[in-house]
Design a protein around this motif. Structure first.
Motif, short mmCIF file in Angstrom:
data_model
loop_
_atom_site.label_atom_id
_atom_site.label_comp_id
_atom_site.label_asym_id
_atom_site.label_seq_id
_atom_site.Cartn_x
_atom_site.Cartn_y
_atom_site.Cartn_z
N LEU A 78 0.89 -2.89 14.03
CA LEU A 78 0.58 -2.66 12.50
C LEU A 78 2.34 -1.88 12.59
O LEU A 78 1.72 -0.71 13.19
CB LEU A 78 -0.32 -2.34 12.47
N CYS A 79 2.60 -1.27 11.52
CA CYS A 79 3.57 -0.07 11.33
C CYS A 79 3.39 -0.07 9.79
O CYS A 79 2.95 0.11 8.92
CB CYS A 79 5.06 -1.35 11.61
N HIS A 99 4.06 -5.51 10.41
CA HIS A 99 3.30 -5.83 8.94
C HIS A 99 3.56 -4.54 8.89
O HIS A 99 2.92 -4.13 9.56
CB HIS A 99 1.19 -6.23 9.25
N ILE A 100 4.12 -4.53 8.21
CA ILE A 100 4.63 -2.95 8.38
C ILE A 100 3.83 -2.38 6.03
O ILE A 100 3.63 -3.40 5.46
CB ILE A 100 5.98 -2.78 7.54
N SER A 101 3.22 -0.88 6.10
CA SER A 101 2.74 -0.56 5.65
C SER A 101 3.39 0.28 4.54
O SER A 101 4.52 0.90 5.16
CB SER A 101 1.55 0.20 5.58
N ASP A 102 3.35 0.48 3.28
CA ASP A 102 3.72 1.75 2.55
C ASP A 102 3.21 2.46 1.48
O ASP A 102 2.80 1.62 0.58
CB ASP A 102 5.57 0.72 1.70
N ILE A 103 2.70 3.52 1.42
CA ILE A 103 1.63 4.35 1.54
C ILE A 103 2.12 5.14 0.33
O ILE A 103 2.61 5.92 1.29
CB ILE A 103 0.33 4.50 1.91
N TYR A 104 2.12 5.37 -1.26
CA TYR A 104 2.51 6.77 -1.91
C TYR A 104 1.64 7.06 -2.73
O TYR A 104 1.03 8.23 -2.66
CB TYR A 104 3.15 6.90 -2.40
N THR A 105 0.13 6.09 -2.60
CA THR A 105 -0.76 6.49 -3.97
C THR A 105 -2.19 5.56 -3.29
O THR A 105 -1.85 5.16 -2.46
CB THR A 105 -0.20 5.76 -5.26
#
Length: 267
Positions: A78-79, A99-105
């Motif tokens: 998990l990245c 698996h890549i997360s991309d979090i801004y909100t």
């Protein structure tokens, strides 16, 4: 299924051996009931604290020991797009599914929790966490609605001075708190030049406890640049950790607002 970069994730079965290279996601895994499935973490995965004694530490968020990771035979790694480097992820993909997360909100966070619930067959636990975060967010928005708007400068590093500007999760939480980001004209995490002969006029200065470990003594270091500001040392985890950390963050934010005009720092 897809990760938050819309990359297709192909798995033959539910992952049983997980490596997490993002501290806030490691905490989320534990709160989803997946602690026994975690085999590898970073040196920054400090919640819960006992994990570092029981799991293999494979490095940091920017540099890892690929041989250690390979030896753990993970089913999934998990990245996060921001916290882990592109070059590192390319090497990790040679070892296991990434698996890549991309979090801004906040919505991005809730989506990630839902994705993990589906990916690891923890849908009920994920739904409960999502419901509780949504409830606490709603209650906090009601609490904050009549509070005056303030400009806030959020510092993450000293020498060079660096801040959280727009287009990141910290900025989202500043806005949720009713703060107008003083450095909104910049993007991401820029260096800023401070000059005591040209004082800044932000009403509030927040010194984050991470990644630079700001403490009360640093208030005097930055005061000459913001002579009229209220300066607080704040818990950086509450502003930058997404996932289940939000279950605690909103109560912390209430404390911040209740005390921000009457004391110089918060522990």
């Amino acid at each position: 299924m897809k990760d938050q970069l819309h990359r297709h994730i192909v798995l033959d079965q539910t992952p049983k051996r997980i490596i997490s290279l993002v501290p806030s996601q490691t905490e989320l895994l534990v709160d989803l009931g997946l602690e026994s499935s975690i085999v590898g973490i970073t040196k920054f995965c400090v919640h819960p604290i006992h994990l570092k004694e029981e799991k293999v530490v494979v490095g940091g968020t920017k540099h890892v020991h690929f041989n250690k990771i390979k030896d753990l035979k993970p089913d999934i790694i998990l990245c996060n797009k921001e916290e882990n480097t592109k070059e590192m992820i390319q090497e990790l993909e040679k070892i296991a599914t990434v698996h890549i997360s991309d979090i801004y909100t906040i919505e991005d966070t809730l989506e990630l929790i839902e994705l993990y619930g589906h990916l690891f067959l923890k849908k009920d636990a994920a739904i409960e966490i999502i419901k509780e975060i949504s409830k606490k967010k709603f209650e906090f928005e009601d609490f904050i609605k009549d509070k005056p708007k303030r400009t806030a400068a959020y510092f993450i590093w000293k020498e060079p001075w660096m801040v959280a500007a727009r287009h990141n999760f910290i900025d989202e939480l500043l806005r949720l708190n009713g703060f107008e980001n003083y450095y909104v004209q910049f993007s991401r995490y820029p260096e800023v030049v401070l000059d005591a002969t040209l004082p800044e006029n932000s009403e509030l200065v927040l010194l984050s406890s991470e990644p630079f470990p700001f403490k009360g003594k640093h208030i005097q270091h930055i005061k000459p640049f913001f002579p009229n500001a209220t300066i607080l040392v704040v818990d950086g985890e509450m502003f930058s950790w997404y996932g289940s950390r939000l279950l605690k963050a909103f109560d912390y934010f209430k404390t911040l607002h209740q005390h921000q005009w009457s004391q110089n720092s918060l522990s």
